[in-house]
Motif scaffolding. Structure first.
Motif, PDB file in Angstrom:
ATOM      1  N   PHE A  26      -7.516   0.006  -6.207  1.00  0.00           N
ATOM      2  CA  PHE A  26      -7.761   1.146  -5.351  1.00  0.00           C
ATOM      3  C   PHE A  26      -8.318  -0.520  -3.874  1.00  0.00           C
ATOM      4  CE2 PHE A  26      -8.900   3.378  -8.682  1.00  0.00           C
ATOM      5  CZ  PHE A  26      -8.284   4.297  -7.897  1.00  0.00           C
ATOM      6  N   VAL A  27      -7.752  -0.410  -2.889  1.00  0.00           N
ATOM      7  CA  VAL A  27      -7.713  -0.866  -1.725  1.00  0.00           C
ATOM      8  C   VAL A  27      -8.865  -0.224  -0.165  1.00  0.00           C
ATOM      9  CG1 VAL A  27      -6.228  -2.622   0.092  1.00  0.00           C
ATOM     10  CG2 VAL A  27      -5.456  -2.077  -2.509  1.00  0.00           C
ATOM     11  N   ALA A  28      -9.632  -0.933   0.201  1.00  0.00           N
ATOM     12  CA  ALA A  28     -10.175  -0.758   0.812  1.00  0.00           C
ATOM     13  C   ALA A  28      -9.691  -1.329   2.476  1.00  0.00           C
ATOM     14  CB  ALA A  28     -11.721  -1.253   0.953  1.00  0.00           C
ATOM     15  N   ASP A  29      -9.977  -0.478   3.677  1.00  0.00           N
ATOM     16  CA  ASP A  29      -9.471  -1.381   5.291  1.00  0.00           C
ATOM     17  C   ASP A  29      -7.869  -1.181   5.171  1.00  0.00           C
ATOM     18  OD1 ASP A  29     -12.333  -1.506   5.580  1.00  0.00           O
ATOM     19  OD2 ASP A  29     -12.583  -3.572   4.910  1.00  0.00           O
ATOM     20  N   ALA A  30      -7.435  -0.633   4.310  1.00  0.00           N
ATOM     21  CA  ALA A  30      -5.637  -1.278   4.718  1.00  0.00           C
ATOM     22  C   ALA A  30      -5.023   0.852   5.165  1.00  0.00           C
ATOM     23  CB  ALA A  30      -4.978  -1.374   3.267  1.00  0.00           C
ATOM     24  N   ILE A  31      -3.911   1.083   5.307  1.00  0.00           N
ATOM     25  CA  ILE A  31      -3.623   2.155   5.752  1.00  0.00           C
ATOM     26  C   ILE A  31      -1.779   2.110   4.777  1.00  0.00           C
ATOM     27  CG2 ILE A  31      -2.081   3.471   7.541  1.00  0.00           C
ATOM     28  CD1 ILE A  31      -3.915   1.595   9.348  1.00  0.00           C
ATOM     29  N   LEU A  63      -4.225  11.941   7.046  1.00  0.00           N
ATOM     30  CA  LEU A  63      -4.526  11.605   5.610  1.00  0.00           C
ATOM     31  C   LEU A  63      -5.627  12.437   4.913  1.00  0.00           C
ATOM     32  CD1 LEU A  63      -4.701   7.723   6.244  1.00  0.00           C
ATOM     33  CD2 LEU A  63      -2.957   8.491   5.241  1.00  0.00           C
ATOM     34  N   LYS A  64      -6.333  13.066   6.060  1.00  0.00           N
ATOM     35  CA  LYS A  64      -7.457  13.868   4.788  1.00  0.00           C
ATOM     36  C   LYS A  64      -6.689  15.178   4.425  1.00  0.00           C
ATOM     37  CE  LYS A  64     -11.250  12.009   8.136  1.00  0.00           C
ATOM     38  NZ  LYS A  64     -12.137  12.563   9.207  1.00  0.00           N
ATOM     39  N   ALA A  65      -5.744  15.856   5.684  1.00  0.00           N
ATOM     40  CA  ALA A  65      -5.502  16.898   5.262  1.00  0.00           C
ATOM     41  C   ALA A  65      -4.558  16.586   3.879  1.00  0.00           C
ATOM     42  CB  ALA A  65      -4.640  17.030   6.121  1.00  0.00           C
ATOM     43  N   GLN A  66      -3.672  15.425   3.827  1.00  0.00           N
ATOM     44  CA  GLN A  66      -3.330  14.720   2.246  1.00  0.00           C
ATOM     45  C   GLN A  66      -4.370  15.002   0.787  1.00  0.00           C
ATOM     46  OE1 GLN A  66      -0.481  11.292   2.330  1.00  0.00           O
ATOM     47  NE2 GLN A  66      -0.839  10.743   0.125  1.00  0.00           N
ATOM     48  N   ILE A  90       1.029  -1.192   0.293  1.00  0.00           N
ATOM     49  CA  ILE A  90      -0.008  -0.114  -0.180  1.00  0.00           C
ATOM     50  C   ILE A  90       0.974   1.367   0.084  1.00  0.00           C
ATOM     51  CG2 ILE A  90      -2.029   0.930   0.727  1.00  0.00           C
ATOM     52  CD1 ILE A  90      -2.750  -1.567   0.419  1.00  0.00           C
ATOM     53  N   THR A  91       0.838   2.121  -1.032  1.00  0.00           N
ATOM     54  CA  THR A  91       1.462   3.336  -0.938  1.00  0.00           C
ATOM     55  C   THR A  91       0.999   4.327  -1.389  1.00  0.00           C
ATOM     56  OG1 THR A  91       0.926   3.204  -3.574  1.00  0.00           O
ATOM     57  CG2 THR A  91       3.283   1.931  -3.291  1.00  0.00           C
ATOM     58  N   ASN A  92      -0.442   5.210  -1.044  1.00  0.00           N
ATOM     59  CA  ASN A  92      -0.793   6.113  -0.941  1.00  0.00           C
ATOM     60  C   ASN A  92      -2.425   6.036  -0.547  1.00  0.00           C
ATOM     61  OD1 ASN A  92      -1.094   8.715  -1.193  1.00  0.00           O
ATOM     62  ND2 ASN A  92      -0.098   8.897  -3.139  1.00  0.00           N
ATOM     63  N   ILE A  93      -2.760   7.323  -0.436  1.00  0.00           N
ATOM     64  CA  ILE A  93      -4.113   7.044  -0.489  1.00  0.00           C
ATOM     65  C   ILE A  93      -4.487   7.809  -0.983  1.00  0.00           C
ATOM     66  CG2 ILE A  93      -4.497   9.215   1.040  1.00  0.00           C
ATOM     67  CD1 ILE A  93      -6.193   6.637   2.770  1.00  0.00           C
ATOM     68  N   ALA A  94      -6.577   7.353  -1.223  1.00  0.00           N
ATOM     69  CA  ALA A  94      -7.098   8.844  -2.496  1.00  0.00           C
ATOM     70  C   ALA A  94      -8.290   8.591  -1.819  1.00  0.00           C
ATOM     71  CB  ALA A  94      -7.513   7.092  -3.394  1.00  0.00           C
ATOM     72  N   HIS A  95      -8.786   9.786  -2.681  1.00  0.00           N
ATOM     73  CA  HIS A  95     -10.419  10.219  -2.622  1.00  0.00           C
ATOM     74  C   HIS A  95     -11.001   9.107  -2.195  1.00  0.00           C
ATOM     75  CE1 HIS A  95     -13.693  13.070  -2.202  1.00  0.00           C
ATOM     76  NE2 HIS A  95     -14.341  12.992  -2.974  1.00  0.00           N
TER      77      HIS A  95
END
Length: 425
Positions: free
Chosen positions: A36-41, A107-110, A17-22
């Motif tokens: 796109f992966v749910a329940d990961a960080i 993550l939200k700020a990102q 897992i490399t990043n977060i998406a909207h």
């Protein structure tokens, strides 16, 4: 060349897992293809099950097992949404519940910063601010409004699953305030009902709004309930829009008030101009405008819901210069733009506050605002991408983006609220 052989739903794969998406999902790659992966960080390595693979450019998956955990992983705050459950039986509505609160906000700020950069070309570092009491409560006990659904066959009551309309029976609602939990019929079959809305107003008794199979409206939705914001009382329809976080109305009231005070101190606010509160609901933010500049304020609050407009008229009744109008915002602005030049010129001195739905103001309304050319726009947003797109439109129409603030008014979910101030150059 990367191997892009098709993944199939049901395939189990290992992912970095490399990043977060909207949207609250993380990002990985499998043979060059975005997943796109749910329940990961971000930073984790997981085993995941593919749930969707129709697109050539990306697939979707859900975490089954964490092989290398992030230091920010926590036991899920809602057992019924935890990783230990089958993905199809994980309750929805707490998709960040496995992440430490501080990391959630980062993550939200990102996502907000990346959205502003991608869609509007704006570089802006934003800190997501916690609501009062949330850190002490670990982000629990904040929802004053919860919708539950009823299984048509068994009568079981619960939320939808995270990625479907499967109804998941639950034993608790940890994100909800005490008043909601007190009346939630979680262990009672509710036959012949479609849904149950649980409402816990800050200054009134908790109640259920029930939708039966044959009903169009919810029983009790037009009952007036009282909400307290600081020392100010608001009347709101039980089924009408009101911020769901117990502290959100005061947080946003204060943020809008302070933004307008700053504009006023800069000599940019004209209390007697044709000021507007768009998507105004029950008048919360119009009241914030009045507190910022005083009782001489003239403001028209515009809302499409007639019940909310009636509530706004009542809540702003002490403000002589306030007018509540029932209208779609785009049609209201179209009428203003069709008015004589002398009428339109009054808006060039005005301040506009808007709090649109999650889809944002949209290109049409943003374009109309640009043509109306108010001196200031204070934009309250609950979706970072929608805000970023509307920011791009407003920048192209002669506005400058000023302060941007963000608030964590939906802990353990990917949602946030943001406030952006625009001034006409």
């Amino acid at each position: 060349m990367a191997n892009t052989s098709p993944l199939q739903p049901g395939d189990e794969i290992e992912l970095e897992i490399t990043n977060i998406a909207h949207g609250g999902v993380s990002v990985a790659r499998h043979d060059g293809r975005v997943v796109f992966v749910a329940d990961a960080i971000p930073g984790e390595r997981v085993r995941a099950r593919v749930t969707e693979a129709r697109k050539k450019s990306f697939a979707r998956a859900v975490t089954l097992e964490v092989l290398e955990a992030s230091p920010d992983r926590r036991p899920h705050v809602w057992p019924e949404a935890a990783l230990e459950r089958d993905p199809e039986e994980r309750a929805g509505g707490a998709e960040f519940g496995h992440i430490a609160l501080e990391r959630q906000r980062a993550l939200k700020a990102q996502v907000l910063a990346e959205s502003l950069q991608r869609f509007a070309g704006v570089e802006r570092d934003v800190t997501v601010e916690a609501a009062p009491g949330d850190d002490e409560a670990n982000g629990l006990g904040w929802r004053s409004r919860v919708r539950l659904h009823v299984d048509p066959e068994t009568g079981a009551v619960g939320p939808y699953a995270a990625r479907s309309r499967t109804i998941v029976p639950v034993e608790s609602l940890p994100l909800a305030v005490e008043g909601v939990n007190m009346i939630a019929p979680l262990d009672e079959p509710m036959h012949h009902l479609v849904s149950i809305d649980l409402i816990a107003p800050s200054a009134d008794d908790p109640r259920m709004l029930i939708t039966a199979e044959e009903d169009v409206a919810r029983a009790g939705e037009n009952d007036a309930v009282r909400e307290l914001v600081g020392d100010r009382e608001f009347l709101v329809r039980a089924g009408g829009f009101w911020q769901v976080h117990r502290e959100a109305p005061e947080v946003l009231f204060t943020a809008v008030r302070d933004a307008i005070i700053a504009l006023d101190e800069a000599g940019r606010v004209d209390a007697g101009a044709a000021n507007l509160d768009l998507f105004g609901g029950a008048g919360l933010l119009a009241a914030a405008m009045a507190e910022a500049v005083g009782p001489a304020l003239k403001v028209t609050t515009v809302e499409a819901d007639p019940g909310a407009t009636d509530d706004a008229a009542e809540n702003l009744s002490e403000l002589v210069g306030a007018l509540a109008v029932t209208a779609r915002v785009d049609r209201y602005l179209a009428d203003l733009l069709a008015a004589p030049a002398a009428v339109r010129d009054r808006f060039r001195r005005s301040t506009v506050v808007l709090d649109p739905p999650r889809s944002g103001a949209g290109g049409a309304v943003s374009q109309q605002l640009g043509e109306l050319a108010p001196a200031n726009i204070v934009y309250v947003a609950c979706d970072p991408v929608a805000l970023a797109r509307d920011t791009a439109t407003l920048l192209g129409l002669g506005y400058e983006l000023g302060p941007v603030r963000a608030f964590d008014l939906f802990p353990h979910t990917h949602h946030l609220e943001a406030l952006a101030v625009f001034t006409r150059v």
